[in-house]
Design an enzyme around this catalytic site. Sequence first.
Site, PDB file in Angstrom:
ATOM      1  N   ARG A 196      -2.777   9.450   7.314  1.00  0.00           N
ATOM      2  CA  ARG A 196      -2.591   8.141   7.947  1.00  0.00           C
ATOM      3  C   ARG A 196      -2.031   8.251   9.359  1.00  0.00           C
ATOM      4  O   ARG A 196      -1.876   7.216  10.023  1.00  0.00           O
ATOM      5  CB  ARG A 196      -1.632   7.289   7.115  1.00  0.00           C
ATOM      6  N   ARG A 200       2.517  -6.694  -6.352  1.00  0.00           N
ATOM      7  CA  ARG A 200       3.184  -5.564  -5.698  1.00  0.00           C
ATOM      8  C   ARG A 200       4.023  -6.112  -4.547  1.00  0.00           C
ATOM      9  O   ARG A 200       3.568  -6.987  -3.816  1.00  0.00           O
ATOM     10  CB  ARG A 200       2.130  -4.629  -5.105  1.00  0.00           C
ATOM     11  N   ARG A 216       1.128  -4.299   7.140  1.00  0.00           N
ATOM     12  CA  ARG A 216       0.360  -3.105   6.747  1.00  0.00           C
ATOM     13  C   ARG A 216      -0.928  -3.009   7.562  1.00  0.00           C
ATOM     14  O   ARG A 216      -1.346  -1.912   7.941  1.00  0.00           O
ATOM     15  CB  ARG A 216       0.050  -3.141   5.249  1.00  0.00           C
ATOM     16  N   ARG A 232      -3.952 -10.040  -5.007  1.00  0.00           N
ATOM     17  CA  ARG A 232      -3.968  -9.048  -6.096  1.00  0.00           C
ATOM     18  C   ARG A 232      -2.805  -9.269  -7.062  1.00  0.00           C
ATOM     19  O   ARG A 232      -1.670  -9.453  -6.650  1.00  0.00           O
ATOM     20  CB  ARG A 232      -3.854  -7.670  -5.443  1.00  0.00           C
ATOM     21  N   LYS A 278     -10.334   1.864  -1.359  1.00  0.00           N
ATOM     22  CA  LYS A 278     -10.251   3.319  -1.427  1.00  0.00           C
ATOM     23  C   LYS A 278      -9.879   3.783  -2.847  1.00  0.00           C
ATOM     24  O   LYS A 278     -10.438   4.757  -3.333  1.00  0.00           O
ATOM     25  CB  LYS A 278      -9.190   3.854  -0.442  1.00  0.00           C
TER      26      LYS A 278
END
Length: 217
Positions: free
Chosen positions: A90, A162, A173, A129, A15
């Site tokens: 969300r 992160r 998540r 990531r 996104k």
Amino acid sequence: MKRDLILFGPPGAGKGTQGVLLADRLTLLRLSTGDVLRAAVRRGTPMGIEARRYMDAGELVPDDVILGIVRDYLAGEAAETGVVFDGFPRTLPQAERLDALLGELDRPVRAVLVLEVDDDTLIKRLSGRRTCGSCGALYNVFFEPPREADRCDACGSALTQRADDEPETVRRRLEVYNEQTAPLIDYYERSSTPLHHVDGDRPVDAVQRDLLALLGS
Ligand code: AMP
């Protein structure tokens, strides 16, 4: 008048990447509630301190905090300009409130664009990531590894992960997405807002081309 778009999909679906490109191409503003929250965490503001415990655990930040961000945003420059919403709404209350806020501005959402990527790929995209703490370059240890482990190719600085990209948090998540956010697809299917599904497991430019085509741009 510019009209607003919602980029929808699980964490790691792309996104952010697609949102930046779409906003640029369609001269829209982009609002990533995740980016606003991370900036608040970095600055150590009261909102950042509150949000951090939810974010690090992979949980959703309470609706009233998020709706405060969106309300402020829509009262600024975005009052006149269309917005690409990335990572918002969300939850059902967020979606209902967004409809009300945009209704007041007399501009219903132009389209909801759902990026679809299977869970295995999402887990690799997120848990792999890494970001350069110095120059911001992005890597993925599975798909685009740096030449030397944990070092930036461009500037040699250490790469960081992160906190919410740790494997356990990533799983949470995805659960939170399936439980609390995915049901919004139903909400939009029952509304008059156009909803499009796009295969997000392809190269960035292929996904972007499809998104623009769906929007007739
Ligand atoms: P993102 O960068 O969009 O994946 O967001 C990172 C984290 O920020 C999420 O896991 C949530 O903890 C929080 N967050 C971002 N946007 C929202 C939202 N619309 N509602 C609730 N929490 C959010």
